[in-house]
Design a protein around this motif. Sequence first.
Motif, mmCIF file in Angstrom:
data_model
loop_
_atom_site.group_PDB
_atom_site.id
_atom_site.type_symbol
_atom_site.label_atom_id
_atom_site.label_comp_id
_atom_site.label_asym_id
_atom_site.label_seq_id
_atom_site.Cartn_x
_atom_site.Cartn_y
_atom_site.Cartn_z
ATOM 1 N N GLN A 2 101.426 0.098 35.528
ATOM 2 C CA GLN A 2 101.432 1.181 35.127
ATOM 3 C C GLN A 2 102.419 2.092 35.767
ATOM 4 O OE1 GLN A 2 97.509 2.280 36.583
ATOM 5 N NE2 GLN A 2 96.604 0.578 35.920
ATOM 6 N N PHE A 3 102.972 2.031 36.924
ATOM 7 C CA PHE A 3 103.994 2.715 37.439
ATOM 8 C C PHE A 3 105.351 2.357 36.470
ATOM 9 C CE2 PHE A 3 102.515 2.418 41.889
ATOM 10 C CZ PHE A 3 101.530 3.030 41.862
ATOM 11 N N ALA A 4 105.560 1.076 36.016
ATOM 12 C CA ALA A 4 106.889 1.086 35.419
ATOM 13 C C ALA A 4 106.629 1.627 33.665
ATOM 14 C CB ALA A 4 106.758 -0.688 34.926
ATOM 15 N N VAL A 5 105.675 1.659 33.315
ATOM 16 C CA VAL A 5 105.425 2.054 31.878
ATOM 17 C C VAL A 5 105.532 3.733 31.907
ATOM 18 C CG1 VAL A 5 103.718 2.997 30.386
ATOM 19 C CG2 VAL A 5 103.762 0.468 31.109
ATOM 20 N N MET A 6 105.046 4.335 33.138
ATOM 21 C CA MET A 6 105.302 5.740 33.331
ATOM 22 C C MET A 6 106.686 6.317 33.533
ATOM 23 S SD MET A 6 101.580 6.862 35.008
ATOM 24 C CE MET A 6 101.857 6.152 36.512
ATOM 25 N N GLY A 31 127.212 6.443 39.807
ATOM 26 C CA GLY A 31 127.482 7.863 39.666
ATOM 27 C C GLY A 31 126.385 8.530 39.068
ATOM 28 N N GLY A 32 125.210 7.821 38.674
ATOM 29 C CA GLY A 32 123.859 8.210 38.192
ATOM 30 C C GLY A 32 123.022 8.389 39.171
ATOM 31 N N ALA A 33 121.493 8.029 38.905
ATOM 32 C CA ALA A 33 120.653 8.020 39.854
ATOM 33 C C ALA A 33 119.756 6.889 39.375
ATOM 34 C CB ALA A 33 119.842 9.428 39.916
ATOM 35 N N THR A 34 118.986 6.185 40.412
ATOM 36 C CA THR A 34 117.873 5.314 40.159
ATOM 37 C C THR A 34 116.554 5.939 40.496
ATOM 38 O OG1 THR A 34 119.365 3.572 41.040
ATOM 39 C CG2 THR A 34 117.208 3.079 40.805
ATOM 40 N N THR A 35 115.746 5.744 39.232
ATOM 41 C CA THR A 35 114.212 6.417 39.699
ATOM 42 C C THR A 35 113.506 5.375 40.441
ATOM 43 O OG1 THR A 35 114.802 7.782 37.708
ATOM 44 C CG2 THR A 35 112.226 7.279 38.275
ATOM 45 N N VAL A 36 112.830 5.933 41.432
ATOM 46 C CA VAL A 36 111.954 4.918 42.314
ATOM 47 C C VAL A 36 110.740 5.393 42.081
ATOM 48 C CG1 VAL A 36 111.602 3.797 44.275
ATOM 49 C CG2 VAL A 36 114.127 4.131 43.669
ATOM 50 N N LEU A 37 109.759 4.467 42.041
ATOM 51 C CA LEU A 37 108.276 5.099 42.240
ATOM 52 C C LEU A 37 107.520 3.706 42.549
ATOM 53 C CD1 LEU A 37 106.532 5.653 38.699
ATOM 54 C CD2 LEU A 37 108.680 4.305 38.746
ATOM 55 N N VAL A 54 110.463 -0.300 40.804
ATOM 56 C CA VAL A 54 108.663 0.154 40.886
ATOM 57 C C VAL A 54 108.501 -0.587 42.239
ATOM 58 C CG1 VAL A 54 107.979 0.612 38.720
ATOM 59 C CG2 VAL A 54 107.953 -1.729 39.448
ATOM 60 N N CYS A 55 107.697 -0.109 43.101
ATOM 61 C CA CYS A 55 107.170 -0.520 44.369
ATOM 62 C C CYS A 55 105.839 0.124 44.956
ATOM 63 C CB CYS A 55 108.243 -0.406 45.355
ATOM 64 S SG CYS A 55 108.906 1.162 45.634
ATOM 65 N N ILE A 88 95.292 5.017 33.412
ATOM 66 C CA ILE A 88 96.013 4.944 34.608
ATOM 67 C C ILE A 88 94.950 5.139 35.804
ATOM 68 C CG2 ILE A 88 97.809 6.386 35.752
ATOM 69 C CD1 ILE A 88 98.774 4.890 33.584
ATOM 70 N N GLU A 89 94.969 4.085 36.645
ATOM 71 C CA GLU A 89 94.080 4.352 37.512
ATOM 72 C C GLU A 89 94.670 5.223 38.897
ATOM 73 O OE1 GLU A 89 92.628 0.275 38.912
ATOM 74 O OE2 GLU A 89 93.765 -0.351 37.203
ATOM 75 N N ARG A 90 96.058 5.195 39.230
ATOM 76 C CA ARG A 90 96.395 5.967 39.988
ATOM 77 C C ARG A 90 97.674 6.540 39.825
ATOM 78 N NH1 ARG A 90 96.347 2.322 45.820
ATOM 79 N NH2 ARG A 90 94.577 1.218 45.319
ATOM 80 N N PRO A 91 97.800 7.801 40.051
ATOM 81 C CA PRO A 91 99.256 8.438 39.636
ATOM 82 C C PRO A 91 100.090 8.294 40.555
ATOM 83 C CG PRO A 91 97.510 10.058 40.052
ATOM 84 C CD PRO A 91 97.025 8.741 40.559
ATOM 85 N N ALA A 92 101.397 8.399 40.473
ATOM 86 C CA ALA A 92 102.505 7.890 41.477
ATOM 87 C C ALA A 92 103.662 9.147 41.604
ATOM 88 C CB ALA A 92 103.243 6.420 40.722
ATOM 89 N N ILE A 93 104.315 9.135 42.497
ATOM 90 C CA ILE A 93 105.435 9.969 42.611
ATOM 91 C C ILE A 93 106.880 9.431 42.545
ATOM 92 C CG2 ILE A 93 106.578 11.354 44.449
ATOM 93 C CD1 ILE A 93 103.846 11.668 45.838
ATOM 94 N N ALA A 94 107.497 9.949 41.589
ATOM 95 C CA ALA A 94 108.910 9.167 41.243
ATOM 96 C C ALA A 94 109.724 10.213 41.376
ATOM 97 C CB ALA A 94 108.682 9.047 39.677
ATOM 98 N N THR A 95 110.802 9.736 42.236
ATOM 99 C CA THR A 95 111.814 10.363 42.511
ATOM 100 C C THR A 95 113.302 9.799 42.142
ATOM 101 O OG1 THR A 95 112.831 12.004 44.374
ATOM 102 C CG2 THR A 95 112.547 9.661 44.961
ATOM 103 N N GLN A 96 114.268 10.386 42.387
ATOM 104 C CA GLN A 96 115.675 9.675 41.742
ATOM 105 C C GLN A 96 116.575 9.600 42.969
ATOM 106 O OE1 GLN A 96 116.714 12.115 37.988
ATOM 107 N NE2 GLN A 96 117.041 10.107 37.568
ATOM 108 N N ILE A 97 117.355 8.682 43.235
ATOM 109 C CA ILE A 97 118.113 8.450 44.132
ATOM 110 C C ILE A 97 119.568 8.082 43.704
ATOM 111 C CG2 ILE A 97 118.817 6.653 46.209
ATOM 112 C CD1 ILE A 97 115.667 6.389 46.428
ATOM 113 N N PRO A 98 120.639 8.913 44.317
ATOM 114 C CA PRO A 98 121.993 8.708 43.378
ATOM 115 C C PRO A 98 122.408 7.254 43.822
ATOM 116 C CG PRO A 98 121.891 10.421 45.223
ATOM 117 C CD PRO A 98 120.486 9.896 45.371
ATOM 118 N N ASN A 99 123.069 6.675 42.947
ATOM 119 C CA ASN A 99 123.650 5.277 42.930
ATOM 120 C C ASN A 99 125.020 5.310 42.938
ATOM 121 O OD1 ASN A 99 124.101 5.061 40.415
ATOM 122 N ND2 ASN A 99 122.247 4.546 39.689
ATOM 123 N N ALA A 100 125.580 3.993 43.269
ATOM 124 C CA ALA A 100 127.013 3.818 43.085
ATOM 125 C C ALA A 100 127.679 4.077 41.764
ATOM 126 C CB ALA A 100 127.336 2.343 43.682
#
Lengths: 338, 338
Positions: free
Chosen positions: B143-147, B122-128, B215-216, B108-120
């Motif tokens: 790497q972000f996708a795997v983590m 009723g759950g949440a989408t994890t974005v990193l 991932v983005c 892993i070359e770079r750590p990432a910050i992953a958060t959850q955003i409420p979605n339609a």
Amino acid sequence: MGGDHGPAVTLPACRQFLDSHPDAQLLLVGRAEALQGFDHPRARVVPATEVVGMDDSVEVALRKKRDSSTRVAIQQVKEGAAQAAVSAGNTGALMAIARYLLKTLERIERPAIATQIPNARGGATTVLDLGANVDCTAEHLLQFAVMGSALVSVLNNDDRPTVGLLNIGEEAIKGGDEIKRAGELLRAAAAAGDLNFVGNVEGNDIFKGTADIVVCDGFVGNVALKTTEGLATMIMQFLREEFTRNPLTRLAAALSYPVLKALKKRLDHRRYNGAALLGLRGLVFKSHGSADALAFEQALCRAYDAASNQLLDRVRARIAHAAPLLAQPAPAPAQPAA
Amino acid sequence: MGGDHGPAVTLPACRQFLDSHPDAQLLLVGRAEALQGFDHPRARVVPATEVVGMDDSVEVALRKKRDSSTRVAIQQVKEGAAQAAVSAGNTGALMAIARYLLKTLERIERPAIATQIPNARGGATTVLDLGANVDCTAEHLLQFAVMGSALVSVLNNDDRPTVGLLNIGEEAIKGGDEIKRAGELLRAAAAAGDLNFVGNVEGNDIFKGTADIVVCDGFVGNVALKTTEGLATMIMQFLREEFTRNPLTRLAAALSYPVLKALKKRLDHRRYNGAALLGLRGLVFKSHGSADALAFEQALCRAYDAASNQLLDRVRARIAHAAPLLAQPAPAPAQPAA
């Protein structure tokens, strides 16, 4: 011909537009059989035998469909037969054809798409670029700021609109090298009187209305716009579901009708439909593909206002004023290799 | 010590967390005088004499404040005294200190910050990523996708969470070279059974819930998140204004109370507070700086769940499985020169 609905939406919008603009004239470009039913003393059909599909590649649109309505419409602008072109069709094809036929203005390397997003002040924030350029140098962002200022000075009748540079939070690691360099160029342009630059802004500032104009690369702008459309859709859907849950919530909905209607209006992108393709030697406006007649009429009004207020001359004048800064060569353009 | 409110919020949250987690133990890291009033059989104060300010630069946090609460807390994780660290403080400093002390995981070359955003849904989408990396290569996005898949498999108890690559609309010119290459890498990872990749997604898909993980790069993610926060704030403010306009709208508001409460809950970021810093040799979670006690408790719960469910081992296992793809050298990394 374009958009999700084609002439079924664009023709009624054209009629409403002509009724409210007694000095306007329209050239309706497209398949004669689809348009000939439209009879108006100030409208004339300009035939084009082909239509660029929403899924057609830029290559197909440019090289294969040489008699497309998009191309013929832009050709009218090039020849001076029209003062502006409006399309609800394929955005990539529209931009490519407009760029190919009209060419970019002097000192502008890349045209940009500028749209307006309703903000908390009751007005709108103009954001560019919205998808024409997936990665941009600092010079491109400066060009966007200059062109956006010209556009907003026409739209808002304000000669010193404020410009913000979209960046990430102060507490996080700040933007990359191009963004930092863009900040320096924008500060220099402000010092030279070319711009009213207010500094970095963040995503939430688009809705706060912190700056009249927010500049960013097309990838970021596109994602930001679509993300907010997604949230607005989710909220409206949620309210619809919750307010129809039972008789009591239905009563609440009936009493809340003026509030919900006002909210819907506030979030209504249709009021601001009609994105400007800036940086070309001619006026081109893009309507949302899903526009209804009201929204498409807005795009027509926007093109009309831009032409009436000499938007192109204003963009040229601002570029000429900022020429010493714009002419700076890019030291290390961060463009893709391809 | 960190965040907008410091111990006034974090200590009540700690008490609630301990009450609801009878096997949990807390190390409270910070100035002794600020924390010593907290008396609990399963909590102990670990003194740190300094505090990283929200405006302190990464350099100051790393080099000058060597006895900061942030640093001492991460040190507890490094030494194995704690299974996870939670902070509401300066994000950039937290990431830099965590990376410096804990180091990144192999491959892993770079750590990432992953958060959850409420979605339609009723759950949440994890974005990193949400701001740790302002520009990323295709390899970083993989790497972000795997983590992210490892994180969501723990959060949602689903071993095959779906992954989408954030891109711009099909009708516009599609993403740049790195994004296209990231799509190829993600497809290869899916073919190898490392990921459940569903293809490109657009900004609105975050709220549709099209993919469990999006991932983005960190610049785009940060802008998208803050833009939606801006829109949500604008809408709630608008509803507050409109519903208090006159006696009739106040009555409507009273009747609509359950709906408005449900909407507020749906949009409530607090429920999903606690972003994961992924890719480090230790568990670190970041609470929103403006978190109240309820929100900070959520971040503590998240860290607890991650530790209880061996998130770190799961991330390691997924990385090991995807190693052949992750080990590919980057042909032309698009990193900033600095």
